[in-house]
Scaffold this active site. Structure first.
Site, mmCIF file in Angstrom:
data_model
loop_
_atom_site.group_PDB
_atom_site.id
_atom_site.type_symbol
_atom_site.label_atom_id
_atom_site.label_comp_id
_atom_site.label_asym_id
_atom_site.label_seq_id
_atom_site.Cartn_x
_atom_site.Cartn_y
_atom_site.Cartn_z
ATOM 1 N N HIS A 294 0.840 -1.187 0.000
ATOM 2 C CA HIS A 294 0.000 0.000 0.000
ATOM 3 C C HIS A 294 0.879 1.243 0.000
ATOM 4 O O HIS A 294 1.855 1.329 0.753
ATOM 5 C CB HIS A 294 -0.909 0.037 1.242
ATOM 6 N N SER A 295 0.577 2.200 -0.881
ATOM 7 C CA SER A 295 1.251 3.501 -0.899
ATOM 8 C C SER A 295 2.767 3.318 -1.005
ATOM 9 O O SER A 295 3.248 2.767 -1.993
ATOM 10 C CB SER A 295 0.850 4.283 0.353
ATOM 11 N N LEU A 296 3.539 3.754 0.002
ATOM 12 C CA LEU A 296 4.987 3.582 -0.061
ATOM 13 C C LEU A 296 5.357 2.120 -0.268
ATOM 14 O O LEU A 296 6.276 1.805 -1.030
ATOM 15 C CB LEU A 296 5.630 4.109 1.228
ATOM 16 N N HIS B 9 -7.410 7.070 0.251
ATOM 17 C CA HIS B 9 -6.107 6.428 0.069
ATOM 18 C C HIS B 9 -5.980 5.124 0.850
ATOM 19 O O HIS B 9 -5.328 4.188 0.392
ATOM 20 C CB HIS B 9 -5.014 7.410 0.482
#
Length: 320
Positions: A106-108, A282
């Site tokens: 997820h994300s980073l 997000h």
């Protein structure tokens, strides 16, 4: 077959030159698991609502990045960057002697999965990225941001030294839920904040019923690899025909027009590529895990199906 349980886990600790990578291995610990990487300033708690929806024939190993959760921070004087964080994948593979890795980020964590898959595609058999495709592109306005990061990093170094002799400000858990939610621009609503707070706060020794954040503040001012559209496309070409699932939060800005070229390339050239949009911001995998699982579970069953009866792929050292 059933689903994974949050109560069926083993806490793991992987030694590094600067301390330990900490994590939690859910479910099946006989076969090579999915390696799950959380997002920036998060920890493995961000997968709490998704884990129980995944099939239990596969294990999921959630590892916390340096400076996050219970993992060790980098040594004093060091600066966080994608170069350091992407090595986490290689360190985990080395610990368990895996020749292949299945990534979910997820994300980073998704950015690191993309970078690793492009640099070492021969080691990756599957990728799932949650509300991310590419790292942010370099732009003129990044220069001012970098200048601010330099100054703030030095401030955080002083604050870290002070924490060794003085407890930082503490708050009630109710206050911390609101602080965390505001810090994510309500991507993590107050009612979901506890999943992340469980591994990012400590109990105050000075005030009963109060807590304080203990994650490494330097990680807020990290550096990603210099990135542009051309580099993103070349990296996608190296990933080639890996099974690749991207889930986008419908109200999130993290996958935008800058990702269109790479997504278009993968859609046209990778028969195993999938892109789906799910209602949410997000942290859609935390707040709308049920809808995310509707795409993730079939993807897993197609590309990491249950092993044939009697076949065991041990994750132990020297076995893969």
């Amino acid at each position: 077959m059933g689903n994974l349980s949050l109560n069926d886990f083993e806490d793991v600790s992987i030694e590094t030159p600067y301390g330990y990578l900490m994590g939690r291995w859910y479910g099946n610990r006989k076969d090579r698991p999915i390696l799950a990487l959380h997002g920036w300033q998060d920890n493995l708690g961000s997968f709490d609502t998704l884990i129980p929806l995944l099939p239990d024939y596969l294990g999921v190993l959630c590892i916390e990045l340096p400076g996050h959760g219970y993992s060790s921070p980098l040594p004093a004087g060091m600066h966080y960057s994608a170069d350091d964080w992407v090595l986490v994948i290689g360190r985990v593979m080395k610990e368990y002697n895996w020749k292949k890795v299945s990534l979910m980020g997820h994300s980073l964590g998704g950015i690191l999965s993309y970078i690793h898959a492009s640099l070492a595609p021969q080691t990756v058999d599957m990728i799932i990225t949650l509300d991310i495709c590419l790292p942010p592109f370099d732009a003129p306005e990044c220069i001012e941001k970098r200048a601010q990061y330099m100054e703030r990093h030095l401030v955080e170094e002083d604050r870290t030294r002070l924490m060794e002799v003085q407890e930082p400000p503490s708050y009630t858990m109710s206050q911390l839920r609101k602080v965390l939610s505001r810090g994510t621009f309500n991507s993590v609503p107050v009612e979901f904040a506890q999943h992340l707070l469980n591994r990012s706060v400590r109990k105050s020794q000075l005030y009963p019923d109060k807590f304080y954040f203990f994650r490494d503040g330097r990680s807020k001012y990290h550096a990603l690899l210099p990135f542009c559209a051309e580099k993103g496309l070349e990296m996608a070409k190296r990933i080639k025909d890996k099974p690749y699932l991207i889930i986008k939060g419908s109200d999130s800005p993290f996958i935008d027009s800058r990702s269109e070229e790479v997504i278009s390339f993968l859609a046209k050239n990778n028969p195993y590529f999938e892109f789906h949009e799910v209602s949410g911001l997000h942290h859609v995998h935390l707040t709308n895990a049920t809808e995310c699982a509707k795409f993730i579970v079939p993807f897993l069953r197609r590309h990491r199906p249950p092993p044939a009866a009697g076949v065991v792929n041990s994750p132990g050292k020297g076995k893969l």
